[in-house]
Write a protein that holds these residues in place. Structure first.
Motif, mmCIF file in Angstrom:
data_model
loop_
_atom_site.group_PDB
_atom_site.id
_atom_site.type_symbol
_atom_site.label_atom_id
_atom_site.label_comp_id
_atom_site.label_asym_id
_atom_site.label_seq_id
_atom_site.Cartn_x
_atom_site.Cartn_y
_atom_site.Cartn_z
ATOM 1 N N TYR A 472 42.954 40.932 33.376
ATOM 2 C CA TYR A 472 43.404 39.600 33.802
ATOM 3 C C TYR A 472 42.609 39.176 35.035
ATOM 4 C CZ TYR A 472 46.654 35.774 34.856
ATOM 5 O OH TYR A 472 47.220 34.543 35.090
ATOM 6 N N ASP A 473 42.128 37.930 35.041
ATOM 7 C CA ASP A 473 41.178 37.561 36.097
ATOM 8 C C ASP A 473 41.608 36.379 36.968
ATOM 9 O OD1 ASP A 473 41.014 35.600 34.220
ATOM 10 O OD2 ASP A 473 38.826 35.692 33.979
ATOM 11 N N LYS A 474 42.866 35.940 36.858
ATOM 12 C CA LYS A 474 43.307 34.853 37.725
ATOM 13 C C LYS A 474 43.779 35.454 39.042
ATOM 14 C CE LYS A 474 44.398 31.489 34.129
ATOM 15 N NZ LYS A 474 45.433 30.625 33.528
ATOM 16 N N LYS A 475 42.882 35.420 40.015
ATOM 17 C CA LYS A 475 43.092 36.153 41.262
ATOM 18 C C LYS A 475 44.296 35.654 42.053
ATOM 19 C CE LYS A 475 38.211 37.369 41.649
ATOM 20 N NZ LYS A 475 36.965 37.242 42.441
ATOM 21 N N LEU A 478 47.415 37.232 40.642
ATOM 22 C CA LEU A 478 47.457 38.660 40.973
ATOM 23 C C LEU A 478 47.823 38.873 42.451
ATOM 24 C CD1 LEU A 478 44.288 39.799 39.002
ATOM 25 C CD2 LEU A 478 46.650 40.374 38.437
ATOM 26 N N MET A 479 47.279 38.043 43.314
ATOM 27 C CA MET A 479 47.567 38.176 44.746
ATOM 28 C C MET A 479 49.052 37.982 45.018
ATOM 29 S SD MET A 479 44.852 38.816 46.654
ATOM 30 C CE MET A 479 44.723 37.975 48.220
ATOM 31 N N TYR A 482 50.764 41.267 43.767
ATOM 32 C CA TYR A 482 50.404 42.458 44.542
ATOM 33 C C TYR A 482 50.991 42.405 45.955
ATOM 34 C CZ TYR A 482 46.891 43.537 40.918
ATOM 35 O OH TYR A 482 46.262 43.839 39.735
ATOM 36 N N LYS A 504 44.828 46.959 45.948
ATOM 37 C CA LYS A 504 44.488 45.961 44.911
ATOM 38 C C LYS A 504 44.245 44.595 45.555
ATOM 39 C CE LYS A 504 47.186 48.268 41.266
ATOM 40 N NZ LYS A 504 46.093 48.598 40.336
ATOM 41 N N VAL A 505 45.062 44.281 46.585
ATOM 42 C CA VAL A 505 44.850 43.018 47.302
ATOM 43 C C VAL A 505 43.485 43.041 47.975
ATOM 44 C CG1 VAL A 505 45.656 41.536 49.170
ATOM 45 C CG2 VAL A 505 47.320 42.668 47.678
ATOM 46 N N ILE A 508 40.476 42.418 45.817
ATOM 47 C CA ILE A 508 40.255 41.006 45.464
ATOM 48 C C ILE A 508 39.659 40.251 46.648
ATOM 49 C CG2 ILE A 508 41.399 38.843 44.825
ATOM 50 C CD1 ILE A 508 43.477 40.519 43.307
ATOM 51 N N GLU A 509 40.211 40.514 47.841
ATOM 52 C CA GLU A 509 39.765 39.783 49.026
ATOM 53 C C GLU A 509 39.875 40.699 50.246
ATOM 54 O OE1 GLU A 509 41.187 35.920 51.578
ATOM 55 O OE2 GLU A 509 41.512 35.862 49.392
ATOM 56 N N ASN A 512 41.346 39.480 53.627
ATOM 57 C CA ASN A 512 42.636 38.809 53.539
ATOM 58 C C ASN A 512 43.516 39.177 54.738
ATOM 59 O OD1 ASN A 512 45.654 38.857 52.557
ATOM 60 N ND2 ASN A 512 44.578 37.430 51.193
#
Length: 529
Positions: A472-475, A478-479, A482, A504-505, A508-509, A512
């Motif tokens: 799944y790629d909609k960040k 997911l954020m 997570y 995992k967060v 992605i970034e 963050n």
């Protein structure tokens, strides 16, 4: 002998002249009737007016042309010129129906039908036509009279008119089609019958067959403007806007270019989403003196679509002031409400949205209710949008998943979390193959438990992550999951699981701010359970 021969020659010349004059008059009357059939009423008037003084039948059709031009007073004056003629009496019946005097119209029509002599059929048609082509009369009575006329003279005009009457009674479409097809089977050049067949398919939303029939109507008589108008409408519904515009332009060339004809042109411009061109044409007509209510209708619609809300509001107010209340349709209320919504008049908008919903005569009103909900969404009135989406799904539970989604989303953004939770729960139950329902159940629960202390959102987010899988790629989605799960497991004292979600967060970034904060917090002893 010479005198006798001279007299014979003069007699022959006089007879020939009379015959020629009669032929020309008959042809002109036929042309006038044809113009009426093709809804070219101004042209019909020009042809029939010179004949009407001495020809009762021409006078009758002149009155019909005036009715077509929405001039009932002029039509009444015409019909009164031949008070004993049955055709003109039938014309008076039409005027009575137009004036909404149904009892008088019915009485006159019956008087005409009853006066039909043994071998006559025309008075029966005149009487039946008075009912068929106006409102309020008994269509079944018209059908009976047409059948009686057909028993005396089986002709195409009677079958076409009988089909027109059948189309106006419940369940009469099959008989209408039978009558029109009986005409085309005998006369493949009958443009009107093909047009009627196309109209039946069009009403059934079978646009493929409608286009085929309208094409045959056009080919049968290229001078008939009606198939081009009808082709334009049908091409609009199949999304072929260029062809719609081409055909409406041809219609305008062949028609009388009356206000009504030009309005048809402007309407196709609007439907084809050429709003600036529609606005230009409508303003041209209004500036030229045209004052029909429907001009302001489409002008207001088009100005709304171009976001010219002040002028749209002004023109819709003019439309409502001019239009007969019984002729106001649900889309008028709908557009008026949309314009008010964009003009910061939410209470008035909601009033007219309810009027639109009430005025919609469709058995399934989900489309109009969806438009209302979307309009409130566009105006960022999320609470009202949620209310209308909720009404839609309650009335039509088999509607599309997206309606359930927007019901929940609008409730969520208006912070009505109880309604949002209900909406997404219903969506997940009804459409278990929609992972977004599970995700949003988690998001709604997380909005209530925004510090991740109770964990009410955890089961939904966990279930959702299992559904969508590792690819799944909609960040952004997911954020959300997570971060909540990080907080929840940290508060639960499960530092290892919390760290796994924090990783995992970070994946992605990395920069963050939540990651930086949680690293600092998690470096300290875990909270006591």
């Amino acid at each position: 002998m010479k005198n006798i021969m001279k007299m014979m020659k003069q007699s022959i010349a006089i007879v020939a002249a009379v015959a020629f004059g009669f032929s020309a008059q008959a042809q002109s009357l036929e042309d006038g009737i044809k113009m009426i059939k093709y809804e070219r009423y101004e042209s019909a008037k020009k042809i029939l007016a010179p004949l009407a003084g001495s020809n009762a039948t021409a006078n009758y059709y002149l009155g019909i042309a005036e009715l077509g031009l929405d001039n009932p007073a002029a039509a009444k004056a015409d019909f009164a010129k031949f008070p004993e003629d049955l055709a003109n009496k039938a014309g008076m019946a039409r005027v009575a129906f137009t004036e909404k005097n149904v009892a008088e119209g019915s009485r006159i029509a019956k008087e005409v039908a009853d006066a039909t002599k043994k071998k006559e059929w025309e008075p029966l048609k005149y009487a039946a036509d008075a009912i068929t082509y106006t409102e309020g009369g008994d269509k079944q009575q018209a059908i009976t009279w047409y059948k009686a006329a057909l028993a005396k003279n089986d002709n195409a005009d009677l079958h076409i008119a009988l089909g027109d009457a059948y189309q106006q009674v419940q369940g009469g479409g099959g008989e209408a089609m039978n009558n029109w097809e009986s005409v085309t089977s005998k006369d493949p050049k009958n443009s009107l019958a093909f047009s009627r067949i196309g109209a039946l398919w069009y009403a059934a939303k079978n646009y493929k067959l409608a286009l085929e029939s309208y094409g045959k109507a056009k080919d049968a008589d290229p001078s008939n403007p009606l198939p081009y108008r009808d082709l334009a409408n049908a091409y609009f519904w199949v999304g072929k806007y260029d062809l719609a515009k081409q055909n409406i332009e041809q219609y305008l060339q062949l028609s009388d270019k009356s206000i009504e004809d030009q309005m048809q042109y402007a309407n196709i411009l609007y439907l084809s989403k050429d709003y600036p061109a529609a606005i230009s044409k409508l303003q041209e007509l209004i500036n030229g003196g045209a004052n029909k209510a429907y001009l302001y209708r489409i002008l207001g619609y088009s100005q709304y679509e171009t976001k010219d809300y002040p002028n749209a509001l002004q023109n819709m107010r003019t439309f409502f002031a001019k239009q007969e209340p019984s002729k106001i349709i649900y889309s008028d209320y709908l557009y008026y409400a949309k314009i008010m919504n964009q003009s910061n008049m939410p209470d008035s908008a909601n009033y007219y949205y309810n009027k639109a919903d009430q005025a919609d005569t469709a058995s399934n009103k989900s489309d109009v209710e969806r438009q209302i909900a979307e309009s409130f969404k566009d105006a960022k009135d999320y609470a009202k949008s949620a209310e209308w989406y909720g009404k839609l799904v309650t009335t039509y539970p088999e509607t599309q998943p997206l309606d359930y989604f927007w019901w929940g989303a609008m409730a969520y953004y208006s912070k009505n979390y109880d309604v949002a939770a209900k909406a997404f729960e219903q969506m997940e139950t009804k459409y278990p193959d929609q992972p977004s329902a599970t995700y949003w159940r988690g998001r709604v629960a997380a909005a209530v438990d925004n510090e991740g202390k109770t964990g009410v959102a955890a089961p939904f987010y966990t279930k959702w992550l299992e559904k969508v899988g590792p690819t799944y790629d909609k960040k952004a989605d997911l954020m959300q999951a997570y971060q909540y799960l990080t907080l929840y497991y940290y508060n639960k004292g499960d530092k290892a699981t919390a760290q796994s979600y924090l990783d995992k967060v970070a994946a992605i970034e990395p920069t963050n701010s939540f990651v930086q904060q949680m690293k600092g917090i998690m470096s300290k002893p875990a909270p006591k359970k």
